[in-house]
Design an enzyme around this catalytic site. Sequence first.
Site, PDB file in Angstrom:
ATOM      1  N   CYS A 112       0.797  -1.225   0.000  1.00 52.01           N
ATOM      2  CA  CYS A 112       0.000   0.000   0.000  1.00 52.01           C
ATOM      3  C   CYS A 112       0.832   1.278   0.000  1.00 52.01           C
ATOM      4  CB  CYS A 112      -0.941   0.000   1.196  1.00 52.01           C
ATOM      5  SG  CYS A 112      -2.215  -1.287   1.106  1.00 52.01           S
ATOM      6  N   HIS A 167      -3.580   7.480   1.924  1.00 51.50           N
ATOM      7  CA  HIS A 167      -3.971   6.169   1.405  1.00 51.50           C
ATOM      8  C   HIS A 167      -4.954   5.529   2.381  1.00 51.50           C
ATOM      9  CE1 HIS A 167      -3.854   2.059  -0.096  1.00 51.50           C
ATOM     10  NE2 HIS A 167      -3.659   1.689   1.156  1.00 51.50           N
ATOM     11  N   ASN A 215      -9.686  -0.793  -1.204  1.00 49.57           N
ATOM     12  CA  ASN A 215      -8.232  -0.638  -1.093  1.00 49.57           C
ATOM     13  C   ASN A 215      -7.600  -1.347  -2.286  1.00 49.57           C
ATOM     14  OD1 ASN A 215      -5.502  -0.828  -0.499  1.00 49.57           O
ATOM     15  ND2 ASN A 215      -5.819  -1.238   1.667  1.00 49.57           N
ATOM     16  N   PHE A 269     -10.425  -5.369  -0.508  1.00 51.35           N
ATOM     17  CA  PHE A 269      -9.470  -5.096  -1.579  1.00 51.35           C
ATOM     18  C   PHE A 269     -10.104  -5.173  -2.968  1.00 51.35           C
ATOM     19  CE2 PHE A 269      -6.609  -6.098   1.898  1.00 51.35           C
ATOM     20  CZ  PHE A 269      -5.652  -5.107   1.753  1.00 51.35           C
TER      21      PHE A 269
END
Length: 386
Positions: A167, A306, A339, A218
């Site tokens: 990430c 993020h 994500n 995700f």
Amino acid sequence: MSGSVVSRGANGKSQSSRGKAMLLALGKGLPDQVLPQEKVVESYLQDSSCDDPATRAKLERLCKTTTVRTRYTVMTKEILDEHPELKAEGIPTLTPRLDICNAAVIDLGAAAAQAALDDWGRPAADITHLVYISSSELRLPGGDLHLAARLGLSPNTVRTSLLFLGCSGGAAALRTAKDIAENNPGSRVLVTAAETTVLGFRPPSYDRPYDLVGAALFGDGASAVIVGAGPMTPAENPFLELEFSTQEFLPGTDKVIDGKISEEGINFKLGRDLPGKIESRIEGFCRTLMDQVGIKDFNDVFWAVHPGGPAILNRLEFCLELQPEKLKISRKALMNYGNVSSNTIFYVLEYLRDELKKGAIREEWGLILAFGPGITFEGLLVRGVN
């Protein structure tokens, strides 16, 4: 207040008098398969041939708490029909997984890069450097070469690959592109990140509780930006100046985000203490960035973080006493894409550009933050342009 001076060039556009790197263009590429969050439970359990009521109940809870509404995925019923072994335990599947991933990241990455080139308004031949980021492929030559060839970049384009940074990869790539641009006057750096979860797809197991978190959180996709320093041409529209960048890892936390490649793909373990570990250092890390321009109050900068998950954003907001709107664009990216590992920070920056264009952000300076394996902190101090 210290920092570079932004002056007007011959084209009337803002540009840095000290040759600071600027963010010039953005683009993204997404898989055709859209996955609304309300369909995740049925889709995942059907794809993994799981009918366990306890697993269903846990996944339903997770899908609600992630705040995600929409994601995009490479995995399809057609792929699973062609490769039913991906749904089984204990079968070596690394080769077919990599075959799928290697093709997907280049397709997605090329789409994102072309979108950024179109946004930029100059031809691919003007790209001097390529920074390629992925935690979803493994091969020689790497995706950087395949992407350069697909885009028709010059054979003299200088390529750099950043692999398996998770990430934090997108912010690390911005730091790398900043250094390249500022040390090569007139250069234009294409940054491309491409990720897919195919390497980690597997049926749920009581021995791997994090698999369900991944299924709920995700997504897949690609993004691209173009970074440059020096005089801007009339076709270029910089919107962020990259003033200062830094990286730091937290000693003794290398097992908190743990991923291992095996014959069955990649296995991830994410420690429950991740948000707390980030919280323990985030204030000092951000002050390192803000001290460059003498800012003390965390609400006196804009934020592009993020969104690893809602718990991390919530901890940042509480710890730094941020006003709720400060993390609005990070929460929006999480809601609309999930994500997407290294990509997600660029989706946040797309929303940031929209806010800057609308004049909705009053602060001059801002922070870009991302957190990855290590635990590694990546941060940039940036300045809004125009």
